[in-house]
Design a protein around this motif. Structure first.
Motif, PDB file in Angstrom:
ATOM      1  N   ALA A  40      -6.662  11.069   6.378  1.00 58.75           N
ATOM      2  CA  ALA A  40      -7.790  10.935   7.310  1.00 58.75           C
ATOM      3  C   ALA A  40      -8.278   9.491   7.373  1.00 58.75           C
ATOM      4  CB  ALA A  40      -8.922  11.865   6.892  1.00 58.75           C
ATOM      5  N   GLY A  41      -8.295   8.819   6.247  1.00 58.00           N
ATOM      6  CA  GLY A  41      -8.761   7.432   6.202  1.00 58.00           C
ATOM      7  C   GLY A  41      -7.799   6.444   6.817  1.00 58.00           C
ATOM      8  N   SER A  42      -6.559   6.864   7.018  1.00 54.57           N
ATOM      9  CA  SER A  42      -5.552   5.947   7.576  1.00 54.57           C
ATOM     10  C   SER A  42      -5.835   5.564   9.018  1.00 54.57           C
ATOM     11  CB  SER A  42      -4.155   6.567   7.468  1.00 54.57           C
ATOM     12  OG  SER A  42      -4.021   7.677   8.359  1.00 54.57           O
ATOM     13  N   THR A  43      -6.748   6.267   9.661  1.00 53.72           N
ATOM     14  CA  THR A  43      -7.104   5.935  11.051  1.00 53.72           C
ATOM     15  C   THR A  43      -8.291   4.982  11.134  1.00 53.72           C
ATOM     16  OG1 THR A  43      -8.620   7.825  11.268  1.00 53.72           O
ATOM     17  CG2 THR A  43      -6.298   8.210  11.790  1.00 53.72           C
ATOM     18  N   GLU A  44      -8.878   4.635  10.001  1.00 57.80           N
ATOM     19  CA  GLU A  44     -10.033   3.736   9.988  1.00 57.80           C
ATOM     20  C   GLU A  44      -9.598   2.285  10.203  1.00 57.80           C
ATOM     21  OE1 GLU A  44     -13.615   4.669   9.394  1.00 57.80           O
ATOM     22  OE2 GLU A  44     -12.477   6.289  10.323  1.00 57.80           O
ATOM     23  N   PRO A  45     -10.472   1.443  10.757  1.00 62.44           N
ATOM     24  CA  PRO A  45     -10.103   0.036  11.027  1.00 62.44           C
ATOM     25  C   PRO A  45      -9.608  -0.726   9.803  1.00 62.44           C
ATOM     26  CG  PRO A  45     -12.122   0.591  12.190  1.00 62.44           C
ATOM     27  CD  PRO A  45     -11.798   1.773  11.312  1.00 62.44           C
ATOM     28  N   ILE A  46     -10.133  -0.415   8.620  1.00 62.53           N
ATOM     29  CA  ILE A  46      -9.706  -1.129   7.413  1.00 62.53           C
ATOM     30  C   ILE A  46      -8.204  -0.967   7.182  1.00 62.53           C
ATOM     31  CG2 ILE A  46     -10.278   0.817   5.886  1.00 62.53           C
ATOM     32  CD1 ILE A  46     -10.932  -1.162   3.698  1.00 62.53           C
ATOM     33  N   ALA A  47      -7.667   0.183   7.555  1.00 56.97           N
ATOM     34  CA  ALA A  47      -6.244   0.435   7.327  1.00 56.97           C
ATOM     35  C   ALA A  47      -5.378  -0.540   8.105  1.00 56.97           C
ATOM     36  CB  ALA A  47      -5.907   1.878   7.709  1.00 56.97           C
ATOM     37  N   GLN A  48      -5.674  -0.729   9.370  1.00 56.74           N
ATOM     38  CA  GLN A  48      -4.863  -1.625  10.181  1.00 56.74           C
ATOM     39  C   GLN A  48      -5.011  -3.070   9.735  1.00 56.74           C
ATOM     40  OE1 GLN A  48      -2.653  -0.320  12.435  1.00 56.74           O
ATOM     41  NE2 GLN A  48      -1.830  -2.394  12.228  1.00 56.74           N
ATOM     42  N   LEU A  49      -6.216  -3.454   9.367  1.00 55.52           N
ATOM     43  CA  LEU A  49      -6.427  -4.826   8.900  1.00 55.52           C
ATOM     44  C   LEU A  49      -5.591  -5.122   7.654  1.00 55.52           C
ATOM     45  CD1 LEU A  49     -10.289  -5.158   9.386  1.00 55.52           C
ATOM     46  CD2 LEU A  49      -8.519  -6.405  10.651  1.00 55.52           C
ATOM     47  N   LEU A  50      -5.593  -4.189   6.710  1.00 58.07           N
ATOM     48  CA  LEU A  50      -4.831  -4.402   5.481  1.00 58.07           C
ATOM     49  C   LEU A  50      -3.331  -4.344   5.733  1.00 58.07           C
ATOM     50  CD1 LEU A  50      -6.981  -2.359   2.919  1.00 58.07           C
ATOM     51  CD2 LEU A  50      -6.786  -4.846   3.089  1.00 58.07           C
ATOM     52  N   CYS A  51      -2.909  -3.454   6.621  1.00 58.26           N
ATOM     53  CA  CYS A  51      -1.482  -3.384   6.958  1.00 58.26           C
ATOM     54  C   CYS A  51      -1.018  -4.670   7.632  1.00 58.26           C
ATOM     55  CB  CYS A  51      -1.220  -2.188   7.868  1.00 58.26           C
ATOM     56  SG  CYS A  51      -1.304  -0.577   7.041  1.00 58.26           S
ATOM     57  N   ASP A  52      -1.793  -5.169   8.554  1.00 58.28           N
ATOM     58  CA  ASP A  52      -1.439  -6.423   9.237  1.00 58.28           C
ATOM     59  C   ASP A  52      -1.323  -7.570   8.236  1.00 58.28           C
ATOM     60  OD1 ASP A  52      -1.449  -5.086  11.643  1.00 58.28           O
ATOM     61  OD2 ASP A  52      -3.415  -5.826  12.281  1.00 58.28           O
ATOM     62  N   GLN A  53      -2.243  -7.585   7.275  1.00 61.49           N
ATOM     63  CA  GLN A  53      -2.217  -8.654   6.282  1.00 61.49           C
ATOM     64  C   GLN A  53      -0.977  -8.551   5.402  1.00 61.49           C
ATOM     65  OE1 GLN A  53      -4.459 -11.032   6.337  1.00 61.49           O
ATOM     66  NE2 GLN A  53      -3.765 -12.185   4.578  1.00 61.49           N
ATOM     67  N   ALA A  54      -0.631  -7.329   4.999  1.00 58.60           N
ATOM     68  CA  ALA A  54       0.554  -7.131   4.163  1.00 58.60           C
ATOM     69  C   ALA A  54       1.823  -7.536   4.902  1.00 58.60           C
ATOM     70  CB  ALA A  54       0.635  -5.666   3.727  1.00 58.60           C
ATOM     71  N   LEU A  79      -2.711  -1.092  -3.080  1.00 61.60           N
ATOM     72  CA  LEU A  79      -3.962  -1.605  -2.508  1.00 61.60           C
ATOM     73  C   LEU A  79      -4.308  -0.874  -1.209  1.00 61.60           C
ATOM     74  CD1 LEU A  79      -6.251  -3.690  -1.942  1.00 61.60           C
ATOM     75  CD2 LEU A  79      -4.487  -5.176  -0.973  1.00 61.60           C
ATOM     76  N   ILE A  80      -3.370  -0.834  -0.276  1.00 60.98           N
ATOM     77  CA  ILE A  80      -3.661  -0.253   1.034  1.00 60.98           C
ATOM     78  C   ILE A  80      -3.909   1.248   0.916  1.00 60.98           C
ATOM     79  CG2 ILE A  80      -2.777   0.136   3.366  1.00 60.98           C
ATOM     80  CD1 ILE A  80      -1.054  -2.415   2.959  1.00 60.98           C
ATOM     81  N   ASN A  81      -3.059   1.951   0.172  1.00 58.03           N
ATOM     82  CA  ASN A  81      -3.247   3.395   0.034  1.00 58.03           C
ATOM     83  C   ASN A  81      -4.553   3.733  -0.684  1.00 58.03           C
ATOM     84  OD1 ASN A  81      -0.831   4.070   1.351  1.00 58.03           O
ATOM     85  ND2 ASN A  81       0.366   3.902  -0.534  1.00 58.03           N
ATOM     86  N   GLY A  82      -4.913   2.921  -1.678  1.00 52.97           N
ATOM     87  CA  GLY A  82      -6.176   3.148  -2.372  1.00 52.97           C
ATOM     88  C   GLY A  82      -7.372   2.935  -1.467  1.00 52.97           C
ATOM     89  N   ALA A  83      -7.324   1.892  -0.660  1.00 50.47           N
ATOM     90  CA  ALA A  83      -8.429   1.619   0.262  1.00 50.47           C
ATOM     91  C   ALA A  83      -8.522   2.692   1.335  1.00 50.47           C
ATOM     92  CB  ALA A  83      -8.243   0.239   0.896  1.00 50.47           C
ATOM     93  N   MET A  84      -7.379   3.135   1.867  1.00 47.87           N
ATOM     94  CA  MET A  84      -7.405   4.189   2.881  1.00 47.87           C
ATOM     95  C   MET A  84      -7.962   5.492   2.310  1.00 47.87           C
ATOM     96  SD  MET A  84      -4.019   3.677   5.309  1.00 47.87           S
ATOM     97  CE  MET A  84      -2.815   4.162   4.063  1.00 47.87           C
ATOM     98  N   ALA A  85      -7.623   5.795   1.073  1.00 49.75           N
ATOM     99  CA  ALA A  85      -8.084   7.040   0.462  1.00 49.75           C
ATOM    100  C   ALA A  85      -9.596   7.060   0.259  1.00 49.75           C
ATOM    101  CB  ALA A  85      -7.374   7.270  -0.863  1.00 49.75           C
ATOM    102  N   HIS A  86     -10.192   5.877   0.179  1.00 48.58           N
ATOM    103  CA  HIS A  86     -11.647   5.784  -0.045  1.00 48.58           C
ATOM    104  C   HIS A  86     -12.406   5.385   1.222  1.00 48.58           C
ATOM    105  CE1 HIS A  86     -15.122   5.723  -2.597  1.00 48.58           C
ATOM    106  NE2 HIS A  86     -15.351   4.428  -2.450  1.00 48.58           N
TER     107      HIS A  86
END
Length: 453
Positions: A40-54, A79-86
């Protein structure tokens, strides 16, 4: 032996048979809940920002970023999966150390487990080892760490739990695991001032990355101080504000307490700060039994079991993320919308005129006589709604302190997973994911699960 060496001894010698059936079953449910929140958290803006950075930084494709169809280094994936989960603040909590355990354990276990082809049993063991270690270390910290000093408990303790899980998965020896813990302690971070922004879910993501990095460096021969916990300039004194910490509590807790049973895993019903949940339970009891006209409300008082604001730092939120950390918004939205769910959090919903009006009538205060005392000591919240005609409608909700799985039944967690998974996957695939997690101890290679993403 030093504390870190004794903890490392526990990490390296633990086997799945050391844990009760209830602990193992609860670990599986916690992993299922964490994956629900991650999807569910994978659709949040933080997810795309972290993916783009990686992707910009590059990295060997060792571990999967779930739902995003790419691999990166194990550190970045954790890092990304942990942030998306929270990201939605929908993930579990544990009472003893007031933090979100699964988001700093599951992403680490899966990132490294994928890379080394770990078994499902290895994943479960590493989760339980990390959980027990983080809770034991937390028992040595001062009360101020959890309430007054500004630390987000999930950040610093998460780094240590993450390092423990990583050490278990990578099968480090005692000396290496001790170094991994010391490295994680030096990377530990997370400040409560950032609650209500993307940086809050970044904290457990960073804890995951730091734990993986610490274990990998330790495995390569890195050195660190063995007295990292009890030393004059070590973790306990630094993170406790210089006083009221107890090194002895850590080892006593590690040896004598089953934290999965004593502290438990509490599943969240609402995708927002856990400090609000009992008040939400209480107000929904009122809503179920009374037909209240919001225009007839003079004042709403939330009596809580902690010194406000603790985590609920936004009294006048203007954004969706701030709303997750606002008792004022959450109680107002519960009354106006009759629910708090995934769709409760948008800038538009928070800035509705009727919400803004009702938020101004919400007061959050601690039960009288308990100001300054340990958080959660009362174990209940009370909500009073005073109407303009002078009537007061009240109800309470209590925190439950028994059992490993708390806050929801197994069936309710499965329903939550299916609801969250439907955001990205069809029913057939989500059922396969769920079945694999619930039978994790019999999975030969965790990649059988990960390839479903």
């Amino acid at each position: 032996m030093s504390i870190s060496t004794e903890i490392a001894d526990f990490i390296t010698k633990a086997t799945i048979d050391d844990f009760s059936t209830e602990s193992i079953e609860t670990a599986k449910i916690a992993i299922l809940d964490c994956m629900a929140c991650l999807i569910a958290g994978s659709t949040e803006p933080i997810a795309q920002l972290l993916c783009d950075q990686a992707k910009h930084n590059g990295g060997n494709p060792h571990s999967s970023v779930f739902t995003k169809n790419f691999k990166t280094s194990s550190q970045e994936a954790a890092l990304i999966n942990g942030a998306m989960a929270h990201a939605l603040d929908y993930d579990d909590v544990t009472e003893g150390i007031k933090c979100h355990p699964s988001v700093f354990l599951v992403p680490v276990a899966l990132a490294l487990g994928e890379y080394i082809n770990a078994s499902g049993k290895d994943i479960l063991l590493s989760y339980l080892v990390g959980f027990e270690t983080a809770c034991s270390i937390g028992s040595g910290l001062s009360e101020s760490y959890f309430d007054d000093l500004g630390w987000h408990p999930t950040g610093p303790l998460g780094a240590l739990g993450s390092a423990s899980t990583a050490s278990s998965i990578l099968k480090l020896n005692q000396e290496q695991a001790s170094v991994a813990l010391a490295l994680a302690a030096s990377q530990a971070s997370g400040l409560r001032q950032n609650f209500g922004t993307m940086t809050k879910p970044f904290h457990p993501g960073l804890a995951c990355k730091n734990g993986v990095l610490g274990a990998q460096l330790a495995s390569a021969g890195f050195t660190a101080d063995q007295n990292i916990f009890e030393g004059r300039f070590g973790f306990l004194r630094a993170f406790s504000g210089g006083t009221d910490y107890s090194p002895a509590n850590i080892l006593e807790s590690l040896k004598k307490t089953n934290h999965m049973m004593e502290s438990g895993v509490e599943i969240k019903k609402y995708p927002c700060c856990g400090s609000s949940h009992l008040s939400l339970d209480a107000i929904f009891k009122i809503i179920e039994s009374h037909n209240i006209d919001p225009n007839a409300i003079e004042k709403i008082t939330s009596w809580v079991d902690f010194d406000p604001p603790r985590s609920l730092v936004h009294y006048n939120p203007t954004s969706a993320l701030e709303g997750k950390f606002s008792m004022q918004y959450l109680l107002a939205a519960a009354l106006l919308d009759n629910q708090i769910g995934l769709n409760s959090f948008s800038d538009e919903k928070i800035n509705r005129a009727e919400i803004q009006n009702l938020m101004g009538k919400v007061i959050m205060t601690r039960h009288p006589g308990n100001e300054g005392k340990q958080s959660w000591m009362e174990g209940f919240h009370k909500v009073d709604i005073k109407l303009t005609n002078g009537d007061i409608i009240s109800n309470t909700a209590e925190r439950h302190y028994s059992g490993a799985l708390r806050g929801a039944t197994v069936e309710q967690v499965i329903s939550k997973f299916e609801d969250c998974a439907s955001i990205a996957f069809d029913t057939s695939l989500s059922h396969k994911m769920k079945d694999m997690i619930l039978d994790l101890e019999n999975l030969e290679d965790i990649n059988q699960f990960i390839k479903l993403f």
